[in-house]
Scaffold this motif. Structure first.
Motif, PDB file in Angstrom:
ATOM      1  N   UNK A   1       0.781  -1.246   0.000  1.00 20.54           N
ATOM      2  CA  UNK A   1       0.000   0.000   0.000  1.00 20.54           C
ATOM      3  C   UNK A   1       0.806   1.286   0.000  1.00 20.54           C
ATOM      4  N   UNK A   2       0.334   2.204  -0.832  1.00 18.59           N
ATOM      5  CA  UNK A   2       0.704   3.634  -0.731  1.00 18.59           C
ATOM      6  C   UNK A   2      -0.200   4.222   0.351  1.00 18.59           C
ATOM      7  N   UNK A   3       0.396   4.644   1.446  1.00 18.43           N
ATOM      8  CA  UNK A   3      -0.437   5.237   2.500  1.00 18.43           C
ATOM      9  C   UNK A   3       0.411   6.271   3.237  1.00 18.43           C
ATOM     10  N   UNK A   4       0.222   7.518   2.871  1.00 21.70           N
ATOM     11  CA  UNK A   4       0.989   8.617   3.449  1.00 21.70           C
ATOM     12  C   UNK A   4       1.755   9.327   2.344  1.00 21.70           C
ATOM     13  N   UNK A   5       1.981  10.615   2.564  1.00 18.92           N
ATOM     14  CA  UNK A   5       2.649  11.424   1.537  1.00 18.92           C
ATOM     15  C   UNK A   5       4.105  11.667   1.902  1.00 18.92           C
ATOM     16  N   UNK A   6       4.934  11.656   0.871  1.00 19.04           N
ATOM     17  CA  UNK A   6       6.313  12.111   0.982  1.00 19.04           C
ATOM     18  C   UNK A   6       6.262  13.609   1.295  1.00 19.04           C
ATOM     19  N   UNK A   7       7.313  14.111   1.936  1.00 20.39           N
ATOM     20  CA  UNK A   7       7.214  15.509   2.379  1.00 20.39           C
ATOM     21  C   UNK A   7       7.175  16.520   1.229  1.00 20.39           C
TER      22      UNK A   7
ATOM     23  N   UNK B   1     -17.169   7.998   4.096  1.00 20.55           N
ATOM     24  CA  UNK B   1     -17.289   9.298   4.762  1.00 20.55           C
ATOM     25  C   UNK B   1     -15.962  10.047   4.749  1.00 20.55           C
ATOM     26  N   UNK B   2     -14.855   9.324   4.796  1.00 25.23           N
ATOM     27  CA  UNK B   2     -13.535   9.969   4.840  1.00 25.23           C
ATOM     28  C   UNK B   2     -12.730   9.462   3.639  1.00 25.23           C
ATOM     29  N   UNK B   3     -12.312  10.384   2.773  1.00 28.76           N
ATOM     30  CA  UNK B   3     -11.573   9.975   1.574  1.00 28.76           C
ATOM     31  C   UNK B   3     -10.195   9.435   1.959  1.00 28.76           C
ATOM     32  N   UNK B   4      -9.554   8.719   1.015  1.00 28.26           N
ATOM     33  CA  UNK B   4      -8.184   8.232   1.266  1.00 28.26           C
ATOM     34  C   UNK B   4      -7.285   9.408   1.615  1.00 28.26           C
ATOM     35  N   UNK B   5      -7.442  10.476   0.868  1.00 26.45           N
ATOM     36  CA  UNK B   5      -6.556  11.630   1.072  1.00 26.45           C
ATOM     37  C   UNK B   5      -6.722  12.196   2.482  1.00 26.45           C
ATOM     38  N   UNK B   6      -7.984  12.376   2.904  1.00 25.25           N
ATOM     39  CA  UNK B   6      -8.217  12.891   4.265  1.00 25.25           C
ATOM     40  C   UNK B   6      -7.721  11.893   5.300  1.00 25.25           C
ATOM     41  N   UNK B   7      -7.962  10.608   5.022  1.00 24.37           N
ATOM     42  CA  UNK B   7      -7.543   9.572   5.963  1.00 24.37           C
ATOM     43  C   UNK B   7      -6.027   9.555   6.142  1.00 24.37           C
ATOM     44  N   UNK B   8      -5.317   9.631   5.009  1.00 20.13           N
ATOM     45  CA  UNK B   8      -3.845   9.651   5.078  1.00 20.13           C
ATOM     46  C   UNK B   8      -3.360  10.845   5.877  1.00 20.13           C
ATOM     47  N   UNK B   9      -3.958  12.003   5.598  1.00 21.93           N
ATOM     48  CA  UNK B   9      -3.509  13.227   6.285  1.00 21.93           C
ATOM     49  C   UNK B   9      -3.733  13.088   7.791  1.00 21.93           C
TER      50      UNK B   9
END
Ligand code: DP6
Length: 326
Positions: free
Chosen positions: A23-29, A185-193
């Protein structure tokens, strides 16, 4: 090498979603949607996102399943498209033949179709890596969905890379168990953040992901389903442990999701080769071989009669059609 082709009036691209085996889960800085963790994707057949794009002189309009979209969600993608494809604006009519924003990776196939169609419409030549980078700005997982077969999206990368075509594993089946058709209810993007900002386990998840991913690559190269299945389970369950430990906690699972996980565990103990994964949503996806697929589905439907399942194979990647100019 870049060349300029005659622009077409309307272009339609169709793409399948990229299911993450790791999984891709979380953003690089740095950068938009560059991943904190490496991921291994498989592009699916059967599920399709279609993007039909047309040049316009006015403000771009984007609809998904006939619903006009707020442009702020698409603005980074549109800005990047202008940067790499030139200043032409386009309207996009997008549709999905499967539930949207429900944890079935519709944003991966949607932006892969959009990036592919916008590139063809522009008349500019982009490499596949450049199309992947453009799709990534729409949604990170879309970087993988611009390719057929199996793909890798390294941590920190700007684009995904192709690994193997569908012929690497023609008898692999991916069975999607549709637990709930509604949007999450919570998008992947919001969830990752949220996870990245609040889970005490996020840093550890990122450190651990590289090793798991390398093991998954070796299992895929050897077509070792049992090994790949075990790693795939560790990847999604470790991802979920960051979600459960976020504040407030994120729980995408529903009772039926857990019922499927436990049932599949029982099938493995009875000797069937089937493993599950999940994404940011309640749906459960299974991998198994063609020879076991009917037995797996029959057993699941015996246990959960209302469960809808869709059998997919390793997909052929996006295809494009161009309407003739008037
Ligand atoms: C759990 O690609 O939807 O499906 O880049 O913010 O648009 P953004 O997120 P998205 O996240 C996908 C997360 C995942 C895992 C995966 O597909 O690798």
């Amino acid at each position: 090498m870049k060349n300029t082709l005659e622009p077409a009036r309307t272009v339609t691209a169709v793409a399948g979603p990229s299911l993450a085996l790791t999984k891709y889960w979380g953003k690089h800085c740095e950068g938009i949607n560059r991943p904190a963790t490496p991921s291994l994707g498989v592009t699916l057949s059967t599920f399709q996102s279609t993007a039909c794009v047309t040049l316009t002189d006015g403000q771009p309009r984007i609809t998904v399943n006939k619903v006009p979209q707020p442009l702020d969600r698409f603005q980074p993608f549109l800005d990047e498209a202008t940067r790499v494809l030139g200043p032409r604006r386009f309207d996009a009519v997008c549709t999905n033949n499967f539930p949207t924003a429900a944890g079935l990776a519709s944003s991966s196939s949607g932006f892969a179709a959009l990036a592919t169609a916008a590139t063809a419409l522009s008349g500019r030549f982009l490499t596949q890596a450049e199309i992947s980078a453009l799709a990534r700005v729409g949604s990170g997982s879309a970087a993988r969905a611009v390719y057929h077969g199996f793909t890798e999206f390294p941590a920190g990368a700007e684009y995904a890379e192709p690994l193997y075509g569908p012929d690497h594993w023609p008898d692999l089946r991916i069975v999607a168990c549709l637990v709930d058709h509604g949007p999450k209810a919570v998008s992947s993007r919001q969830g990752m953040a949220r996870v990245q900002a609040t889970s005490p386990y996020f840093k550890r998840w990122v450190e651990d992901a590289e090793g798991l991913h390398r093991e998954a690559l070796a299992a895929l190269a050897a077509r070792d389903l049992a090994k790949l299945g075990d790693i795939m389970r560790l990847s999604y369950l470790r991802m979920f442990s960051t979600q459960f430990s976020a504040s407030p906690p994120l729980v995408y699972w529903q009772p039926t999701s857990v019922q499927i996980i436990q049932h599949v565990d029982g099938l493995r103990r009875r000797g069937l080769g089937v493993w599950e994964t999940m994404d940011a949503g309640p749906q459960v996806k299974l991998i198994c071989l063609d020879t076991d697929t009917d037995a797996v589905i029959a057993s699941l439907q015996d246990q959960i009669p209302s469960l809808q399942t869709v059998v997919t194979t390793v997909g052929n990647g996006p295809c494009v059609s161009t309407s003739p100019r008037d």
